[in-house]
Scaffold this motif. Structure first.
Motif, PDB file in Angstrom:
ATOM      1  N   ASP A 129      40.847 -16.710   5.101  1.00 10.40           N
ATOM      2  CA  ASP A 129      41.013 -17.805   6.062  1.00 10.40           C
ATOM      3  C   ASP A 129      39.748 -17.955   6.908  1.00 10.40           C
ATOM      4  OD1 ASP A 129      41.134 -15.945   8.168  1.00 10.40           O
ATOM      5  OD2 ASP A 129      43.292 -16.164   8.462  1.00 10.40           O
ATOM      6  N   THR A 130      39.736 -18.912   7.803  1.00 12.34           N
ATOM      7  CA  THR A 130      38.537 -19.211   8.584  1.00 12.34           C
ATOM      8  C   THR A 130      38.144 -18.073   9.521  1.00 12.34           C
ATOM      9  OG1 THR A 130      39.880 -20.346  10.246  1.00 12.34           O
ATOM     10  CG2 THR A 130      38.896 -21.698   8.498  1.00 12.34           C
ATOM     11  N   LYS A 131      39.077 -17.170   9.827  1.00 12.27           N
ATOM     12  CA  LYS A 131      38.783 -16.033  10.698  1.00 12.27           C
ATOM     13  C   LYS A 131      38.398 -14.778   9.913  1.00 12.27           C
ATOM     14  CE  LYS A 131      41.712 -17.624  14.445  1.00 12.27           C
ATOM     15  NZ  LYS A 131      42.873 -17.323  15.284  1.00 12.27           N
ATOM     16  N   GLY A 132      38.325 -14.884   8.574  1.00 10.83           N
ATOM     17  CA  GLY A 132      37.929 -13.742   7.759  1.00 10.83           C
ATOM     18  C   GLY A 132      39.082 -12.830   7.381  1.00 10.83           C
ATOM     19  N   ARG A 133      40.304 -13.363   7.409  1.00  9.77           N
ATOM     20  CA  ARG A 133      41.478 -12.559   7.062  1.00  9.77           C
ATOM     21  C   ARG A 133      41.958 -12.919   5.657  1.00  9.77           C
ATOM     22  NH1 ARG A 133      44.751 -14.397  12.314  1.00  9.77           N
ATOM     23  NH2 ARG A 133      44.238 -16.307  11.209  1.00  9.77           N
ATOM     24  N   VAL A 134      42.562 -11.940   5.008  1.00 10.95           N
ATOM     25  CA  VAL A 134      43.128 -12.151   3.680  1.00 10.95           C
ATOM     26  C   VAL A 134      44.504 -11.492   3.635  1.00 10.95           C
ATOM     27  CG1 VAL A 134      42.075 -10.088   2.626  1.00 10.95           C
ATOM     28  CG2 VAL A 134      42.668 -12.057   1.188  1.00 10.95           C
ATOM     29  N   ILE A 135      45.405 -12.107   2.917  1.00 12.13           N
ATOM     30  CA  ILE A 135      46.752 -11.558   2.738  1.00 12.13           C
ATOM     31  C   ILE A 135      46.692 -10.437   1.715  1.00 12.13           C
ATOM     32  CG2 ILE A 135      49.066 -12.036   1.834  1.00 12.13           C
ATOM     33  CD1 ILE A 135      48.763 -14.874   2.946  1.00 12.13           C
ATOM     34  N   ILE A 136      47.292  -9.318   2.059  1.00  9.53           N
ATOM     35  CA  ILE A 136      47.447  -8.217   1.104  1.00  9.53           C
ATOM     36  C   ILE A 136      48.790  -8.430   0.406  1.00  9.53           C
ATOM     37  CG2 ILE A 136      47.748  -5.715   0.859  1.00  9.53           C
ATOM     38  CD1 ILE A 136      44.875  -6.560   1.552  1.00  9.53           C
ATOM     39  N   PRO A 137      48.804  -8.418  -0.926  1.00 13.56           N
ATOM     40  CA  PRO A 137      50.063  -8.640  -1.642  1.00 13.56           C
ATOM     41  C   PRO A 137      51.163  -7.689  -1.151  1.00 13.56           C
ATOM     42  CG  PRO A 137      48.230  -8.638  -3.171  1.00 13.56           C
ATOM     43  CD  PRO A 137      47.687  -8.198  -1.846  1.00 13.56           C
ATOM     44  N   SER A 138      52.355  -8.221  -1.016  1.00 13.43           N
ATOM     45  CA  SER A 138      53.477  -7.432  -0.485  1.00 13.43           C
ATOM     46  C   SER A 138      53.722  -6.181  -1.314  1.00 13.43           C
ATOM     47  CB  SER A 138      54.741  -8.283  -0.397  1.00 13.43           C
ATOM     48  OG  SER A 138      55.077  -8.776  -1.674  1.00 13.43           O
ATOM     49  N   LYS A 139      53.448  -6.251  -2.597  1.00 16.26           N
ATOM     50  CA  LYS A 139      53.635  -5.104  -3.489  1.00 16.26           C
ATOM     51  C   LYS A 139      52.814  -3.892  -3.036  1.00 16.26           C
ATOM     52  CE  LYS A 139      53.110  -3.847  -8.317  1.00 16.26           C
ATOM     53  NZ  LYS A 139      52.721  -4.259  -9.645  1.00 16.26           N
ATOM     54  N   PHE A 140      51.672  -4.120  -2.369  1.00 16.22           N
ATOM     55  CA  PHE A 140      50.769  -3.047  -1.969  1.00 16.22           C
ATOM     56  C   PHE A 140      50.987  -2.554  -0.538  1.00 16.22           C
ATOM     57  CE2 PHE A 140      47.501  -5.140  -4.980  1.00 16.22           C
ATOM     58  CZ  PHE A 140      47.989  -4.438  -6.068  1.00 16.22           C
ATOM     59  N   ARG A 141      51.663  -3.321   0.272  1.00 15.02           N
ATOM     60  CA  ARG A 141      51.721  -3.035   1.714  1.00 15.02           C
ATOM     61  C   ARG A 141      52.373  -1.699   2.051  1.00 15.02           C
ATOM     62  NH1 ARG A 141      53.673  -9.045   3.381  1.00 15.02           N
ATOM     63  NH2 ARG A 141      51.916 -10.108   2.408  1.00 15.02           N
ATOM     64  N   ASP A 142      53.500  -1.392   1.464  1.00 14.89           N
ATOM     65  CA  ASP A 142      54.184  -0.133   1.788  1.00 14.89           C
ATOM     66  C   ASP A 142      53.329   1.074   1.418  1.00 14.89           C
ATOM     67  OD1 ASP A 142      56.389  -1.346   2.898  1.00 14.89           O
ATOM     68  OD2 ASP A 142      57.576  -1.254   1.059  1.00 14.89           O
ATOM     69  N   GLU A 143      52.705   0.999   0.260  1.00 12.47           N
ATOM     70  CA  GLU A 143      51.899   2.131  -0.198  1.00 12.47           C
ATOM     71  C   GLU A 143      50.641   2.324   0.649  1.00 12.47           C
ATOM     72  OE1 GLU A 143      50.289   4.038  -4.372  1.00 12.47           O
ATOM     73  OE2 GLU A 143      51.562   2.271  -4.424  1.00 12.47           O
ATOM     74  N   LEU A 144      50.115   1.233   1.216  1.00 14.08           N
ATOM     75  CA  LEU A 144      48.942   1.351   2.090  1.00 14.08           C
ATOM     76  C   LEU A 144      49.288   2.060   3.392  1.00 14.08           C
ATOM     77  CD1 LEU A 144      47.031  -2.035   1.810  1.00 14.08           C
ATOM     78  CD2 LEU A 144      46.212   0.231   1.164  1.00 14.08           C
ATOM     79  N   GLY A 145      50.488   1.830   3.886  1.00 11.27           N
ATOM     80  CA  GLY A 145      50.889   2.447   5.140  1.00 11.27           C
ATOM     81  C   GLY A 145      50.460   1.625   6.341  1.00 11.27           C
TER      82      GLY A 145
END
Length: 143
Positions: free
Chosen positions: A11-27
């Motif tokens: 996005d314009t602020k330099g953010r990206v969505i992390i796929p929901s599949k990965f979120r829990d494992e990332l912590g």
């Protein structure tokens, strides 16, 4: 274990969505740093700590070891997901990876990699990079 390939936009602020599949494992807190091949590496804290401990054992007297540790740690930043599942990709890491708009997020076993989409496409079509020749070389490593 992280597997799969996903496409998202910065996005314009330099953010990206992390796929929901990965979120829990990332912590809740994880680390992003400069990766090899001009991508970004994203590690869950447990994996980061394992890698960090291994890198601590590299000999300070070896120039290549010092250079790699500097490269790897100087780009590292702790990250947290916001309420929409996004992370901010700092400008120094966007510059390293040439990420400007389209982002490919891939799961690579114990880490994620973030790639600029054009760079990822080039990497996958590189004449020297074909699955069969890589597979042959893996045999030499016992895989």
């Amino acid at each position: 274990m992280f597997i799969g390939e996903y496409q998202h936009s910065l996005d314009t602020k330099g953010r990206v969505i992390i796929p929901s599949k990965f979120r829990d494992e990332l912590g809740d807190v994880f680390v992003m740093t400069k990766g090899l091949d001009n991508c970004l590496f994203v590690y869950p804290m447990e994996e980061w700590n394992i890698l960090q401990n291994k890198l601590k054992t590299l000999p300070l007297t070896k120039k290549d070891a010092r250079a790699f540790v500097r490269f790897f740690f100087s780009g590292a930043t702790e990250c947290q997901l916001d309420k929409q599942g996004r992370i901010l990709v700092p400008s120094n890491l966007r510059k390293h990876s040439d990420i400007t708009k389209e982002v490919v997020i891939i799961g690579v076993s114990n880490r994620l990699e973030l790639w600029d989409r054009e760079r990822w496409d080039e990497y996958n079509t590189d004449a020297d990079l074909n699955y069969e020749s890589i597979a042959e070389k893996m045999v030499e490593l016992g895989i």
